[in-house]
Design a protein around this motif. Structure first.
Motif, PDB file in Angstrom:
ATOM      1  N   ARG A  48       0.839  -1.198   0.000  1.00  0.00           N
ATOM      2  CA  ARG A  48       0.000   0.000   0.000  1.00  0.00           C
ATOM      3  C   ARG A  48       0.873   1.246   0.000  1.00  0.00           C
ATOM      4  O   ARG A  48       1.966   1.266   0.574  1.00  0.00           O
ATOM      5  N   LEU A  49       0.402   2.290  -0.661  1.00  0.00           N
ATOM      6  CA  LEU A  49       1.189   3.522  -0.782  1.00  0.00           C
ATOM      7  C   LEU A  49       1.581   4.093   0.573  1.00  0.00           C
ATOM      8  O   LEU A  49       2.676   4.653   0.735  1.00  0.00           O
ATOM      9  N   SER A  50       0.731   3.948   1.561  1.00  0.00           N
ATOM     10  CA  SER A  50       1.021   4.497   2.888  1.00  0.00           C
ATOM     11  C   SER A  50       2.180   3.789   3.580  1.00  0.00           C
ATOM     12  O   SER A  50       2.683   4.273   4.600  1.00  0.00           O
ATOM     13  N   LEU A  51       2.608   2.635   3.013  1.00  0.00           N
ATOM     14  CA  LEU A  51       3.687   1.859   3.645  1.00  0.00           C
ATOM     15  C   LEU A  51       4.999   1.967   2.892  1.00  0.00           C
ATOM     16  O   LEU A  51       5.955   1.239   3.185  1.00  0.00           O
ATOM     17  N   ASN A  52       5.076   2.861   1.909  1.00  0.00           N
ATOM     18  CA  ASN A  52       6.274   2.955   1.067  1.00  0.00           C
ATOM     19  C   ASN A  52       7.550   3.252   1.844  1.00  0.00           C
ATOM     20  O   ASN A  52       8.642   2.891   1.418  1.00  0.00           O
ATOM     21  N   GLU A  53       7.425   3.905   2.982  1.00  0.00           N
ATOM     22  CA  GLU A  53       8.621   4.251   3.741  1.00  0.00           C
ATOM     23  C   GLU A  53       9.323   3.028   4.295  1.00  0.00           C
ATOM     24  O   GLU A  53      10.536   2.996   4.434  1.00  0.00           O
ATOM     25  N   ARG A  54       8.565   1.993   4.609  1.00  0.00           N
ATOM     26  CA  ARG A  54       9.182   0.789   5.179  1.00  0.00           C
ATOM     27  C   ARG A  54       9.043  -0.446   4.297  1.00  0.00           C
ATOM     28  O   ARG A  54       9.641  -1.480   4.590  1.00  0.00           O
ATOM     29  N   SER A  55       8.264  -0.334   3.206  1.00  0.00           N
ATOM     30  CA  SER A  55       8.059  -1.490   2.334  1.00  0.00           C
ATOM     31  C   SER A  55       7.878  -1.010   0.902  1.00  0.00           C
ATOM     32  O   SER A  55       6.843  -0.434   0.564  1.00  0.00           O
ATOM     33  N   ILE A  56       8.879  -1.240   0.067  1.00  0.00           N
ATOM     34  CA  ILE A  56       8.836  -0.774  -1.310  1.00  0.00           C
ATOM     35  C   ILE A  56       8.427  -1.926  -2.238  1.00  0.00           C
ATOM     36  O   ILE A  56       8.557  -3.099  -1.885  1.00  0.00           O
ATOM     37  N   PRO A  57       7.929  -1.604  -3.439  1.00  0.00           N
ATOM     38  CA  PRO A  57       7.608  -2.673  -4.401  1.00  0.00           C
ATOM     39  C   PRO A  57       8.838  -3.524  -4.680  1.00  0.00           C
ATOM     40  O   PRO A  57       9.963  -3.022  -4.744  1.00  0.00           O
ATOM     41  N   HIS A  58       8.620  -4.823  -4.873  1.00  0.00           N
ATOM     42  CA  HIS A  58       9.742  -5.736  -5.080  1.00  0.00           C
ATOM     43  C   HIS A  58       9.274  -6.988  -5.802  1.00  0.00           C
ATOM     44  O   HIS A  58       8.074  -7.261  -5.890  1.00  0.00           O
ATOM     45  N   ASP A  59      10.217  -7.754  -6.308  1.00  0.00           N
ATOM     46  CA  ASP A  59       9.926  -9.032  -6.958  1.00  0.00           C
ATOM     47  C   ASP A  59      10.319 -10.177  -6.041  1.00  0.00           C
ATOM     48  O   ASP A  59      11.149 -10.032  -5.125  1.00  0.00           O
ATOM     49  N   GLY A  60       9.733 -11.343  -6.316  1.00  0.00           N
ATOM     50  CA  GLY A  60      10.058 -12.522  -5.524  1.00  0.00           C
ATOM     51  C   GLY A  60       9.652 -13.797  -6.234  1.00  0.00           C
ATOM     52  O   GLY A  60       9.112 -13.770  -7.343  1.00  0.00           O
ATOM     53  N   THR A  61       9.898 -14.905  -5.580  1.00  0.00           N
ATOM     54  CA  THR A  61       9.559 -16.225  -6.117  1.00  0.00           C
ATOM     55  C   THR A  61       8.916 -17.067  -5.017  1.00  0.00           C
ATOM     56  O   THR A  61       9.335 -17.000  -3.853  1.00  0.00           O
ATOM     57  N   ALA A  62       7.894 -17.823  -5.377  1.00  0.00           N
ATOM     58  CA  ALA A  62       7.223 -18.716  -4.435  1.00  0.00           C
ATOM     59  C   ALA A  62       7.163 -20.123  -5.011  1.00  0.00           C
ATOM     60  O   ALA A  62       6.939 -20.300  -6.210  1.00  0.00           O
ATOM     61  N   VAL A  63       7.381 -21.123  -4.159  1.00  0.00           N
ATOM     62  CA  VAL A  63       7.292 -22.534  -4.546  1.00  0.00           C
ATOM     63  C   VAL A  63       6.415 -23.255  -3.532  1.00  0.00           C
ATOM     64  O   VAL A  63       6.660 -23.164  -2.324  1.00  0.00           O
ATOM     65  N   PHE A  64       5.386 -23.941  -4.017  1.00  0.00           N
ATOM     66  CA  PHE A  64       4.455 -24.636  -3.128  1.00  0.00           C
ATOM     67  C   PHE A  64       4.409 -26.130  -3.418  1.00  0.00           C
ATOM     68  O   PHE A  64       4.411 -26.549  -4.580  1.00  0.00           O
ATOM     69  N   HIS A  65       4.329 -26.916  -2.354  1.00  0.00           N
ATOM     70  CA  HIS A  65       3.979 -28.330  -2.468  1.00  0.00           C
ATOM     71  C   HIS A  65       2.456 -28.407  -2.561  1.00  0.00           C
ATOM     72  O   HIS A  65       1.748 -27.780  -1.770  1.00  0.00           O
ATOM     73  N   ILE A  66       1.960 -29.165  -3.522  1.00  0.00           N
ATOM     74  CA  ILE A  66       0.515 -29.332  -3.683  1.00  0.00           C
ATOM     75  C   ILE A  66       0.084 -30.583  -2.914  1.00  0.00           C
ATOM     76  O   ILE A  66       0.520 -31.697  -3.216  1.00  0.00           O
ATOM     77  N   ILE A  67      -0.748 -30.407  -1.912  1.00  0.00           N
ATOM     78  CA  ILE A  67      -1.236 -31.515  -1.084  1.00  0.00           C
ATOM     79  C   ILE A  67      -2.723 -31.678  -1.359  1.00  0.00           C
ATOM     80  O   ILE A  67      -3.498 -30.722  -1.214  1.00  0.00           O
ATOM     81  N   GLU A  68      -3.124 -32.878  -1.753  1.00  0.00           N
ATOM     82  CA  GLU A  68      -4.532 -33.134  -2.076  1.00  0.00           C
ATOM     83  C   GLU A  68      -5.205 -34.080  -1.100  1.00  0.00           C
ATOM     84  O   GLU A  68      -6.431 -34.092  -0.997  1.00  0.00           O
ATOM     85  N   ASN A  69      -4.455 -34.903  -0.404  1.00  0.00           N
ATOM     86  CA  ASN A  69      -5.008 -35.849   0.564  1.00  0.00           C
ATOM     87  C   ASN A  69      -4.267 -35.731   1.899  1.00  0.00           C
ATOM     88  O   ASN A  69      -3.038 -35.638   1.909  1.00  0.00           O
ATOM     89  N   PRO A  70      -4.986 -35.717   3.031  1.00  0.00           N
ATOM     90  CA  PRO A  70      -6.443 -35.923   3.142  1.00  0.00           C
ATOM     91  C   PRO A  70      -7.270 -34.670   2.864  1.00  0.00           C
ATOM     92  O   PRO A  70      -8.480 -34.752   2.728  1.00  0.00           O
ATOM     93  N   LYS A  71      -6.623 -33.487   2.793  1.00  0.00           N
ATOM     94  CA  LYS A  71      -7.358 -32.278   2.438  1.00  0.00           C
ATOM     95  C   LYS A  71      -6.457 -31.416   1.561  1.00  0.00           C
ATOM     96  O   LYS A  71      -5.236 -31.582   1.533  1.00  0.00           O
ATOM     97  N   GLN A  72      -7.091 -30.496   0.816  1.00  0.00           N
ATOM     98  CA  GLN A  72      -6.339 -29.672  -0.110  1.00  0.00           C
ATOM     99  C   GLN A  72      -5.583 -28.565   0.620  1.00  0.00           C
ATOM    100  O   GLN A  72      -6.172 -27.753   1.332  1.00  0.00           O
ATOM    101  N   LYS A  73      -4.261 -28.552   0.420  1.00  0.00           N
ATOM    102  CA  LYS A  73      -3.418 -27.534   1.024  1.00  0.00           C
ATOM    103  C   LYS A  73      -2.285 -27.177   0.072  1.00  0.00           C
ATOM    104  O   LYS A  73      -1.902 -27.976  -0.779  1.00  0.00           O
ATOM    105  N   LEU A  74      -1.748 -25.988   0.250  1.00  0.00           N
ATOM    106  CA  LEU A  74      -0.537 -25.555  -0.429  1.00  0.00           C
ATOM    107  C   LEU A  74       0.443 -25.128   0.653  1.00  0.00           C
ATOM    108  O   LEU A  74       0.150 -24.224   1.448  1.00  0.00           O
ATOM    109  N   VAL A  75       1.585 -25.788   0.705  1.00  0.00           N
ATOM    110  CA  VAL A  75       2.586 -25.496   1.723  1.00  0.00           C
ATOM    111  C   VAL A  75       3.882 -25.144   1.011  1.00  0.00           C
ATOM    112  O   VAL A  75       4.417 -25.960   0.251  1.00  0.00           O
TER     113      VAL A  75
END
Length: 220
Positions: A151-178
């Motif tokens: 959010r614009l109000s947070l620019n002083e402590r948090s600027i726009p940036h890039d990143g990467t995320a990797v998730f394990h797909i869990i389907e059993n016994p319930k659907q989760k992304l970890v």
């Protein structure tokens, strides 16, 4: 797409074409032993194949009957909610922040997937996505690169940036992304999500804080 699913797709398409050829010949009273009748059906068979492919790409790929042997990846469409566990430390106090409520919305088609992650302070969207599926090695993962815009109000402590995320797909016994994430700000952390609804929500559910997800992904 793996070699197995490519072969399965080709075999299925050939089978559908053969059925269409004989069905159209029967309905039209044609003799397939005659060259003219046989090749005269090509435009109609191709049109039939294209119709079947269009239906499959639009809706059919989501059916569980095609999962694994024809469609290698799961249908993840919808909203997923949970928490971020960041390793960031406050430079003044040296303390880590409490877990952060988060929502990930996934818009998926047969050919493309997009990810949008939201917290109360930021919104991030993917620009490069992919699946890593290998049943023989029991691997089911998704990965994407993203741009995060606080959010614009947070620019002083948090600027726009890039990143990467990797998730394990869990389907059993319930659907989760970890999974885990890394950013160009040299921060990283873990994200635990559970499937919430098929709707693509535009803000975090109000009851997310009332039904927290523990670090192992279970609601308590």
């Amino acid at each position: 797409m793996s070699n197995v699913t490519i072969k399965s797709s080709m075999y299925l398409l050939v089978g559908i074409s053969a059925v269409a050829w004989f069905l159209l010949a029967h309905l039209g009273g044609l003799d397939l032993s005659k060259v003219k009748d046989f090749f005269g059906l090509i435009p109609k068979v191709v049109s039939f194949d294209l119709l079947i492919i269009a239906i499959f790409v639009k809706w059919g790929w989501k059916l569980k009957a095609f999962r694994g042997w024809l469609v290698p990846f799961p249908n993840l469409n919808g909203s997923w909610v949970g928490f971020i566990y960041s390793d960031w430390k406050n430079p003044e106090t040296g303390e880590k922040p409490p877990r952060i409520p988060v929502m990930l919305t996934i818009k998926q088609s047969f050919f493309h997937t997009s990810y949008m992650m939201r917290t109360s302070e930021m919104e991030s969207s993917s620009y490069s996505e992919g699946f890593l599926i290998d049943p023989d090695r029991q691997i089911k993962k998704l990965a994407y690169a993203y741009t995060s815009k606080p959010r614009l109000s947070l620019n002083e402590r948090s600027i726009p940036h890039d990143g990467t995320a990797v998730f394990h797909i869990i389907e059993n016994p319930k659907q989760k992304l970890v999974g885990r994430y890394w950013t160009e700000r040299l921060t990283k952390g873990e994200i635990v999500l559970e499937y919430h609804s098929k709707e693509l929500l535009e803000e975090l559910p109000e009851d997310l804080g009332e039904h927290p997800v523990t670090e192992d992904g279970n609601r308590r």
